[in-house]
Design a protein around this motif. Structure first.
Motif, PDB file in Angstrom:
ATOM      1  N   LEU A 179     -52.068 -34.431  20.528  1.00 22.96           N
ATOM      2  CA  LEU A 179     -51.311 -35.499  21.187  1.00 22.96           C
ATOM      3  C   LEU A 179     -50.166 -34.929  22.017  1.00 22.96           C
ATOM      4  O   LEU A 179     -49.870 -35.426  23.111  1.00 22.96           O
ATOM      5  CB  LEU A 179     -50.786 -36.490  20.151  1.00 22.96           C
ATOM      6  CG  LEU A 179     -51.856 -37.322  19.439  1.00 22.96           C
ATOM      7  CD1 LEU A 179     -51.228 -38.198  18.362  1.00 22.96           C
ATOM      8  CD2 LEU A 179     -52.630 -38.178  20.434  1.00 22.96           C
ATOM      9  N   VAL A 180     -49.507 -33.886  21.507  1.00 25.16           N
ATOM     10  CA  VAL A 180     -48.433 -33.249  22.284  1.00 25.16           C
ATOM     11  C   VAL A 180     -49.003 -32.628  23.556  1.00 25.16           C
ATOM     12  O   VAL A 180     -48.431 -32.749  24.647  1.00 25.16           O
ATOM     13  CB  VAL A 180     -47.709 -32.195  21.429  1.00 25.16           C
ATOM     14  CG1 VAL A 180     -46.704 -31.419  22.275  1.00 25.16           C
ATOM     15  CG2 VAL A 180     -46.996 -32.848  20.254  1.00 25.16           C
ATOM     16  N   LEU A 181     -50.143 -31.961  23.432  1.00 20.30           N
ATOM     17  CA  LEU A 181     -50.785 -31.368  24.604  1.00 20.30           C
ATOM     18  C   LEU A 181     -51.236 -32.442  25.588  1.00 20.30           C
ATOM     19  O   LEU A 181     -51.092 -32.294  26.806  1.00 20.30           O
ATOM     20  CB  LEU A 181     -51.993 -30.538  24.159  1.00 20.30           C
ATOM     21  CG  LEU A 181     -51.802 -29.030  24.041  1.00 20.30           C
ATOM     22  CD1 LEU A 181     -53.077 -28.371  23.535  1.00 20.30           C
ATOM     23  CD2 LEU A 181     -51.397 -28.419  25.371  1.00 20.30           C
ATOM     24  N   PHE A 182     -51.800 -33.513  25.051  1.00 18.44           N
ATOM     25  CA  PHE A 182     -52.261 -34.622  25.890  1.00 18.44           C
ATOM     26  C   PHE A 182     -51.120 -35.173  26.732  1.00 18.44           C
ATOM     27  O   PHE A 182     -51.286 -35.495  27.917  1.00 18.44           O
ATOM     28  CB  PHE A 182     -52.850 -35.719  24.988  1.00 18.44           C
ATOM     29  CG  PHE A 182     -53.126 -37.020  25.687  1.00 18.44           C
ATOM     30  CD1 PHE A 182     -54.244 -37.169  26.491  1.00 18.44           C
ATOM     31  CD2 PHE A 182     -52.271 -38.106  25.525  1.00 18.44           C
ATOM     32  CE1 PHE A 182     -54.497 -38.384  27.144  1.00 18.44           C
ATOM     33  CE2 PHE A 182     -52.536 -39.314  26.162  1.00 18.44           C
ATOM     34  CZ  PHE A 182     -53.644 -39.448  26.970  1.00 18.44           C
ATOM     35  N   ASP A 183     -49.949 -35.256  26.154  1.00 22.92           N
ATOM     36  CA  ASP A 183     -48.787 -35.796  26.860  1.00 22.92           C
ATOM     37  C   ASP A 183     -48.341 -34.889  28.006  1.00 22.92           C
ATOM     38  O   ASP A 183     -47.700 -35.347  28.949  1.00 22.92           O
ATOM     39  CB  ASP A 183     -47.637 -35.997  25.872  1.00 22.92           C
ATOM     40  CG  ASP A 183     -46.509 -36.824  26.466  1.00 22.92           C
ATOM     41  OD1 ASP A 183     -46.795 -37.930  26.971  1.00 22.92           O
ATOM     42  OD2 ASP A 183     -45.353 -36.361  26.439  1.00 22.92           O
ATOM     43  N   SER A 184     -48.691 -33.592  27.903  1.00 24.61           N
ATOM     44  CA  SER A 184     -48.273 -32.646  28.940  1.00 24.61           C
ATOM     45  C   SER A 184     -49.253 -32.564  30.101  1.00 24.61           C
ATOM     46  O   SER A 184     -48.956 -31.943  31.122  1.00 24.61           O
ATOM     47  CB  SER A 184     -48.116 -31.242  28.328  1.00 24.61           C
ATOM     48  OG  SER A 184     -49.386 -30.691  28.008  1.00 24.61           O
ATOM     49  N   VAL A 185     -50.432 -33.178  29.954  1.00 21.07           N
ATOM     50  CA  VAL A 185     -51.454 -33.099  31.003  1.00 21.07           C
ATOM     51  C   VAL A 185     -51.151 -34.126  32.094  1.00 21.07           C
ATOM     52  O   VAL A 185     -51.016 -35.320  31.803  1.00 21.07           O
ATOM     53  CB  VAL A 185     -52.861 -33.369  30.419  1.00 21.07           C
ATOM     54  CG1 VAL A 185     -53.922 -33.337  31.528  1.00 21.07           C
ATOM     55  CG2 VAL A 185     -53.190 -32.340  29.354  1.00 21.07           C
ATOM     56  N   PRO A 186     -51.059 -33.700  33.353  1.00 23.22           N
ATOM     57  CA  PRO A 186     -50.881 -34.672  34.445  1.00 23.22           C
ATOM     58  C   PRO A 186     -52.059 -35.645  34.487  1.00 23.22           C
ATOM     59  O   PRO A 186     -53.216 -35.223  34.484  1.00 23.22           O
ATOM     60  CB  PRO A 186     -50.857 -33.782  35.700  1.00 23.22           C
ATOM     61  CG  PRO A 186     -50.461 -32.427  35.202  1.00 23.22           C
ATOM     62  CD  PRO A 186     -51.048 -32.310  33.822  1.00 23.22           C
TER      63      PRO A 186
END
Length: 486
Positions: A179-186
């Motif tokens: 979820l943290v990584l997902f939030d960083s994806v444009p």
């Protein structure tokens, strides 16, 4: 070329077909399950001719958008990391079904759950969307829980609950990292390629925190010390065919996920490289010592898996081409060897109802075929030249030496410990006088001989000709190792 979704759905269709069969139609249920698994195995090999060994990217890609707002999709694909695991999963699933002749109660439910488990495992290795990966990862828990809880040993309820709680606990950390990584994806996408591209741009400290979540989630499944607590009990209490899948495939899901995470977060892996190596050496030696200490044959093989998966972690931690070759080759080799050992020891337990090595002697006189394949499997577990494990550990040792110098020689302690418990077990099982009550133990039946012979042939074939596997993984390994400037 068949779409990958056909490969994924074939075991599911087999399970669906079994639901329409009468409960007392034992032969038809078993035949349907074997047919579905055999078709799946054949389908998995159908891609080998068109697989481009020089391409590091995805092949046979299939994508269907699910929810564009959430960035989820039904995306499947194969590359040099996933395709060997797909081949291994379909092979061991077929072997496990061949070895399931002793299942006599609720066989309809048993074969349905095994086929559903096979479909979920294939989904983990073929998924190219992290949300889909997570769904399949969790789906493996449901059939495994019931397979252990309903058809396991006397402590099966505790083993099933322990396994699920451990794995779900690790999955929480993995989900948080995703979820943290997902939030960083444009644009917010769960696509593996998009998340990998975005993850590599994050600051090192952020990458480390995210990677630690993946390390816990995947480390439980591998398992890495000290996250291995579920393994011995689950292996001992699970029905023997399910132990084949637990050791041969489920552990590889953890190492496969860790490789994917390393490609997404290279700065974190570089920063934690020495810590990963230390965990690898601890797992390798600790698992070997506990395997040597135990006289319960299934517990011994379970702890040996902790040791052998330490070799996989060491190869991944080396972050160079030789180390990655060793890790991937060990994943295949351990699947064949551990699967063979659990198959054979499970068949012996079904005939004698004891797993204590001290209860046996001179079985070679009454079970010569069993003795041959068991001795070969233990020799392969020691990674002697001519077996697949030798190629794997040699590459891991070379990769470790290139990174840490003579510290990598600690790997030899694990080899010595493997030799200690392997020689002790072979000596106890096959030498001395025949014990009372063991004179008429039945040798391997034709279907069991086919299963054991297939795994033995694979172990020897890859030991003498490792080129096909190394060529299969090489392009992907080169691409991953190029992310680390060592």
């Amino acid at each position: 070329m068949p779409d990958l979704s056909y490969l994924l759905l074939t075991p599911f269709v087999g399970a669906l077909a079994i639901t329409f069969l009468p409960r007392d139609a034992r032969w038809a249920i078993r035949a349907t399950a074997l047919f579905a698994s055999a078709v799946t195995f054949a389908l998995s090999w159908a891609y080998i001719g068109d697989f481009d060994y020089n391409q590091a990217g995805l092949q046979f890609f299939h994508q269907t958008e699910w929810n564009t707002r959430l960035g989820t999709s039904f995306a499947l694909g194969l590359d040099g990391f996933s395709y060997p695991m797909v081949l291994l999963a379909t092979l061991l699933s077929l072997v496990a079904l061949l070895a399931s002749t002793a299942i006599s109660e609720r066989i309809k439910g048993y074969y349905i759950l095994v086929l559903l488990l096979e479909s979920a495992m294939l989904g983990v290795f073929m998924a190219q969307d992290w949300s889909l990966f997570y769904v399949f990862w969790e789906l493996t828990l449901i059939p495994l829980f019931f397979l252990i809880d309903r058809w396991g040993g006397k402590n099966r309820h505790g083993a099933a609950l322990n396994f699920v709680l451990y794995t779900m606990g690790g999955s929480v950390f993995m989900l948080i990292s995703l979820l943290v990584l997902f939030d960083s994806v444009p644009g917010h996408s769960f696509s593996m390629s998009a998340m990998a591209e975005s993850g590599r741009t994050l600051p090192q400290h952020t990458q480390i925190l995210i990677f630690l979540g993946f390390l816990v989630g995947f480390g439980v499944k591998m398992p890495i010390f000290p996250l291995h607590g579920w393994l011995p009990l689950a292996h001992v209490e699970a029905p023997s065919p399910i132990s084949i899948l637990l050791s041969g495939i489920l552990l590889k899901m953890g190492s496969y996920g860790l490789i994917r995470a390393a490609g997404m977060l290279p700065d974190a892996v570089l920063a934690l490289q020495d810590i990963l190596a230390a965990l690898a050496f601890i797992s390798l030696i600790y698992g070997g010592l506990l395997a040597w200490r135990h006289s319960d044959l299934k517990a011994m093989i379970a702890y040996s898996s902790v040791s052998h998966m330490g070799v996989v972690l060491l190869g991944i931690a080396a972050l160079n081409l030789a180390g990655l070759h060793g890790a991937l080759m060990q994943m295949v080799a351990h699947g064949l060897v551990a699967g063979s050992l659990f198959l054979l020891i499970g068949l012996l337990y079904e005939r004698t109802r004891t797993r204590e090595v001290t209860d046996y002697s001179s079985l070679v006189r009454v079970m010569p075929r069993f003795a041959f394949f068991t001795t070969l499997a233990f020799i392969a577990a020691v990674s002697l030249p001519g077996t697949a494990g030798f190629i794997a550990e040699l590459n891991a040792l070379i990769g470790g030496f290139a990174r840490w110098g003579w510290v990598a020689a600690l790997l030899t302690i694990g080899v010595l410990l493997s030799a200690a418990y392997a020689v002790r077990t072979i000596s106890q099982l096959f030498t001395g006088p025949v014990r009372p009550g063991m004179q008429n133990v039945e040798d391997l039946r034709p279907s069991e001989l086919l299963a054991a012979g297939t795994l033995a042939a694979g172990t020897l074939l890859l030991g003498f000709m490792p080129g096909p596997v190394l060529n299969l993984v090489n392009a992907s390994a080169v691409q991953l190792s190029s992310l680390f400037s060592l």
